[in-house]
Enzyme design. Structure first.
Site: not given
Ligand SMILES: NC(=O)c1ccc[n+]([C@@H]2O[C@H](COP(=O)([O-])OP(=O)(O)OC[C@H]3O[C@@H](n4cnc5c(N)ncnc54)[C@H](O)[C@@H]3O)[C@@H](O)[C@H]2O)c1
Length: 261
Positions: A15, A39, A64, A157, A187, A189-190, A192
């Site tokens: 992601g 992972q 984390v 969230y 971000p 709407i990504v 992922t």
């Molecule tokens: N996808 C979106 O549209 C979007 C939009 C705004 C913000 N975000 C934020 O961006 C960040 C990344 O999102 P993403 O879309 O890549 O998500 P994703 O779910 O695709 O990837 C998240 C990664 O974080 C890891 N993770 C989850 N819990 C964990 C933990 N306790 N310890 C260590 N690693 C952990 C997961 O294993 C995964 O590899 C997040 O904080 C998310 O809230 C995402």
């Protein structure tokens, strides 16, 4: 003086985190890829891609939400890669649960992963920058457009992502005297696996076909396309660079034109 640069990116097995890790590697950083132990396979793909860019990287299994694990991650990064310049607190989860149904257990889980982790990341990185005698340090965390406007069915969230902005401002003010900048990215709407999950859960609630909720959101974006991890990585690359030395306490929206502040 060595020109070696090292960054930690949490949640970088896939992601947005993977996109950030690759961009920072392109920028010349060696990278600690931190993610949950389960992972490991996805993390290996991130490592392989970083290796192709000619930078060093290693996978550090890390939950984390666990303070000791985050401090251990920072220690191991310096032991493995030699120093630390940038900490990216990216890992996070999403929950699709209406406010009327949210449970204590769900709240505890999402706050530990999305918010406590950011506190631990700031603490551990700031302590290490001091220990290493760094002239400056950069800490960058994941917020969201849901951190500027509460989204229905994402109340917990959204509140964690609002809280990341508050932490970012407070930590920036506290750590400025040590020339440590603290910023965040928001971000939209990504595309992922997180949005695959959101789309599926929304379909269960509103009956729209799989993929439709994602498409409906993308249709509201001014630039007319969904966001990719590389779009987010561009902002993080800037915040991690010398060009952002005078930027602190900010949460920068990168959403293709959805929210305007
Ligand atoms: N996808 C979106 O549209 C979007 C939009 C705004 C913000 N975000 C934020 O961006 C960040 C990344 O999102 P993403 O879309 O890549 O998500 P994703 O779910 O695709 O990837 C998240 C990664 O974080 C890891 N993770 C989850 N819990 C964990 C933990 N306790 N310890 C260590 N690693 C952990 C997961 O294993 C995964 O590899 C997040 O904080 C998310 O809230 C995402």
């Amino acid at each position: 003086m060595s020109d070696q640069k090292v960054a930690i990116v949490t949640g970088s097995a896939r992601g947005i985190g993977r996109g950030i890790a690759l961009k920072l590697a392109q920028d010349g950083f060696d990278v600690a890829v931190a993610d949950l132990p389960a992972q490991r396979e996805d993390a290996q793909t991130t490592l392989d891609e970083i290796a192709k860019l000619g930078r060093r990287a290693f996978f550090r299994p890390t939950d984390v939400s666990d303070r000791d694990a985050v401090f251990g991650l920072v220690d191991d990064t310096v032991a493995e890669l030699g120093t630390l310049d940038v900490m990216v607190n990216n890992a996070g989860i999403c929950q699709i649960v209406p406010i009327t149904d949210v449970t204590e257990e769900q709240l505890e889980t999402i706050y530990r992963i999305n918010l406590f982790s950011v506190v631990w990341g700031i603490q551990a990185a700031a302590a290490k920058f001091g220990e290493l005698g760094k002239e400056k340090g950069k800490i960058i965390s994941a917020s969201s457009i849901a951190g500027f406007e509460g989204f229905p069915i994402l109340p917990a969230y959204s509140s964690t992502k609002f809280a990341v902005r508050g932490l970012t401002q407070a930590a920036a003010k506290e750590l400025a005297a040590r020339n440590i900048t603290v910023n965040a990215y928001a971000p939209g709407i990504v595309d992922t696996p997180m949005w695959t999950y959101i789309d599926e859960e929304m379909s269960k609630l509103n009956g729209k076909p799989i993929g439709q909720n994602f498409k409906d959101m993308v249709d509201t974006i001014a630039l007319g396309r969904c966001e990719y991890p590389s779009d987010v990585a561009g902002i993080v690359s800037f915040l991690a660079s010398d060009n952002a030395d005078y930027v602190t306490g900010q949460t920068i929206i990168v959403d293709g034109g959805m929210q305007y502040s």
